[in-house]
Write a protein that holds these residues in place. Structure first.
Motif, PDB file in Angstrom:
ATOM      1  N   UNK A  97       0.830  -1.208   0.000  1.00 61.46           N
ATOM      2  CA  UNK A  97       0.000   0.000   0.000  1.00 61.46           C
ATOM      3  C   UNK A  97       0.865   1.259   0.000  1.00 61.46           C
ATOM      4  N   UNK A  98       1.945   1.228   0.777  1.00 59.06           N
ATOM      5  CA  UNK A  98       2.862   2.375   0.811  1.00 59.06           C
ATOM      6  C   UNK A  98       3.418   2.647  -0.596  1.00 59.06           C
ATOM      7  N   UNK A  99       3.833   1.557  -1.255  1.00 60.08           N
ATOM      8  CA  UNK A  99       4.409   1.717  -2.591  1.00 60.08           C
ATOM      9  C   UNK A  99       3.364   2.272  -3.560  1.00 60.08           C
ATOM     10  N   UNK A 100       2.148   1.734  -3.486  1.00 59.67           N
ATOM     11  CA  UNK A 100       1.069   2.209  -4.358  1.00 59.67           C
ATOM     12  C   UNK A 100       0.764   3.682  -4.094  1.00 59.67           C
ATOM     13  N   UNK A 102       2.754   5.909  -3.215  1.00 58.60           N
ATOM     14  CA  UNK A 102       3.807   6.738  -3.794  1.00 58.60           C
ATOM     15  C   UNK A 102       3.726   6.778  -5.317  1.00 58.60           C
ATOM     16  N   UNK A 103       2.683   6.144  -5.871  1.00 61.47           N
ATOM     17  CA  UNK A 103       2.419   6.277  -7.295  1.00 61.47           C
ATOM     18  C   UNK A 103       3.037   5.205  -8.179  1.00 61.47           C
ATOM     19  N   UNK A 104       3.445   4.084  -7.591  1.00 60.40           N
ATOM     20  CA  UNK A 104       4.070   3.033  -8.388  1.00 60.40           C
ATOM     21  C   UNK A 104       3.173   1.804  -8.479  1.00 60.40           C
ATOM     22  N   UNK A 105       3.401   1.023  -9.518  1.00 55.76           N
ATOM     23  CA  UNK A 105       2.745  -0.276  -9.617  1.00 55.76           C
ATOM     24  C   UNK A 105       3.481  -1.238  -8.684  1.00 55.76           C
ATOM     25  N   UNK A 106       2.728  -1.970  -7.877  1.00 53.19           N
ATOM     26  CA  UNK A 106       3.312  -2.840  -6.854  1.00 53.19           C
ATOM     27  C   UNK A 106       3.523  -4.253  -7.383  1.00 53.19           C
ATOM     28  N   UNK A 107       4.650  -4.834  -7.050  1.00 52.75           N
ATOM     29  CA  UNK A 107       4.893  -6.235  -7.359  1.00 52.75           C
ATOM     30  C   UNK A 107       5.619  -6.918  -6.215  1.00 52.75           C
ATOM     31  N   UNK A 108       5.526  -8.240  -6.150  1.00 54.67           N
ATOM     32  CA  UNK A 108       6.327  -9.026  -5.211  1.00 54.67           C
ATOM     33  C   UNK A 108       6.978 -10.105  -6.054  1.00 54.67           C
ATOM     34  N   UNK A 109       8.314 -10.105  -6.137  1.00 61.58           N
ATOM     35  CA  UNK A 109       8.923 -11.054  -7.075  1.00 61.58           C
ATOM     36  C   UNK A 109       9.754 -12.131  -6.402  1.00 61.58           C
ATOM     37  N   UNK A 110       9.829 -12.082  -5.099  1.00 61.67           N
ATOM     38  CA  UNK A 110      10.602 -13.108  -4.407  1.00 61.67           C
ATOM     39  C   UNK A 110       9.984 -13.341  -3.046  1.00 61.67           C
TER      40      UNK A 110
END
Lengths: 253, 253
Positions: A97-100, A102-110
């Motif tokens: 949510x914090x990342x979103x 800040x205006x970015x698309x969120x991903x979890x890659x690991x």
């Protein structure tokens, strides 16, 4: 990535909570944009069809958050900055949510997880004995595809009612996962704000030089009974996630 | 060092504010220590000689701060950690107070000030034009005699009603100084939490190695009208000042 977009809602919504949501929407509406002023308590109560007491409680919360100011003889003023603040450290806690915000698309890659014996520090934070078994979950979060945060979540094994899960389950938001698997309701947390620098592991993981500044948040999540359920260590790249906080003076002593 | 010990009080104390102070004292009393439970709203109202509405507003503030939890059918529970938390980033803002809360004797051993043209960043933060004259104050704070924090305060010259002051005046707490000299009332602030590392100047000033992690807080202080009055940059050594924060879930969306 699902999960973050919808945010978390309390299960049992109260009148104050609902009033808060409506007033928050009102604050960002074009109507309020113009003169940065909210309707009077009476008018809000009438419009929302709730008691003035409920309106008053909701306004107290917003005032405490620094979103509004109630000024004798001038009414309820919306603080200008409240309309453009993101990543308030006091109002969200999912890294995604914090990342979103800040205006970015969120991903979890690991996503990695394992069971281990609790270290002295982990045991202290979780109020268990050193060596007791805990679940450790490590995740890397992406902002527009770039590494932006790294987190380590730890939960005592004895709190789990349901151990049948996979890495895929853990790549979703951790709070609902823990609440379901441990059948608990997380009600509050205590965070320590710690400046740190990237070590070898973090520099590889977050694609920064060794020694680069990182913000570390250590959070212990508690349930209704005040029992510590989860101990998280989170590392943020300031470039992607900048935390803010508003404070009002009238509650400072 | 005078000034910090007494804390800052709002000029116009309200009933809610007074109730808050009394309940806060109650929370740290031996009576509450035993079972971590506060009296009912009715009983508090009776004991304090105030309306139940006022009690309820005060409890809403404490709930929002994570100090108490109100649980249906179980009453008002004091969160265990609330009794031993110090340096809550959301409840104090004088550096000296933070240091004192961490258990150290506070000192200020270096105060410098000068007038300069605002840089682009300073102008943006203070909503003035680049190049407008500002007061810059630099101070080093000590904890038990050791360097613990360094801060830079900036105020537009045009806000001053009284320019007749000295370094000695500036070695006291900055908030009352600014309120008096600029005849304003600071009501709220917005803080950015920024991880950083010591550069040459900061490493000399704070007696740490270059590259040592530091917590930087950038705060803009606003008055009642939402006008930015002061822009501060503060650097903290985590060893002496560790910030904490409590959050409760019911207000997170």
């Amino acid at each position: 990535m699902a999960g973050w977009q919808h945010g978390r809602r309390v299960k049992k919504s109260t009148a104050v909570q609902e009033a808060l949501e409506i007033i928050r929407e009102m604050i960002t509406s074009p109507e309020v944009e113009e003169d940065l002023r909210l309707p009077s308590e009476e008018e809000l109560a009438l419009r929302l069809g709730i008691s003035r007491l409920t309106v008053r409680e909701a306004l107290t919360v917003l005032e405490r958050e620094g979103v509004i100011a109630r000024i004798q003889g001038r009414g309820t003023i919306v603080n200008r900055f409240a309309r453009r603040l993101t990543s308030r450290i006091d109002s969200a806690r999912e890294i995604g949510k914090f990342i979103a915000e800040n205006g970015y698309a969120v991903g979890v890659d690991s996503v990695k997880y394992w069971w281990q014996a609790a270290t002295a520090r982990e045991a202290e934070k979780l109020a268990i004995s050193e060596g007791e078994e805990i679940l450790v979950v490590e995740k890397r979060f992406l902002a527009d595809g770039n590494p932006a945060a790294f987190c380590i979540d730890r939960v005592p094994k004895k709190l789990f009612c349901d151990l049948d899960f996979s890495t895929a389950d853990l790549s979703q938001a951790i709070f609902p996962f823990i609440e379901t698997r441990c059948q608990c309701h997380l009600t509050h947390d205590v965070i320590e704000i710690i400046p740190t620098v990237a070590d070898v592991k973090l520099s590889r993981c977050l694609h920064v030089k060794e020694g680069a500044p990182l913000l570390r948040l250590d959070a212990v999540e508690y349930d209704l009974e005040g029992r510590p359920v989860m101990y998280n260590t989170e590392y943020y790249l300031d470039h992607f996630v900048r935390f803010t906080l508003c404070r009002i003076v009238s509650y400072m002593t």
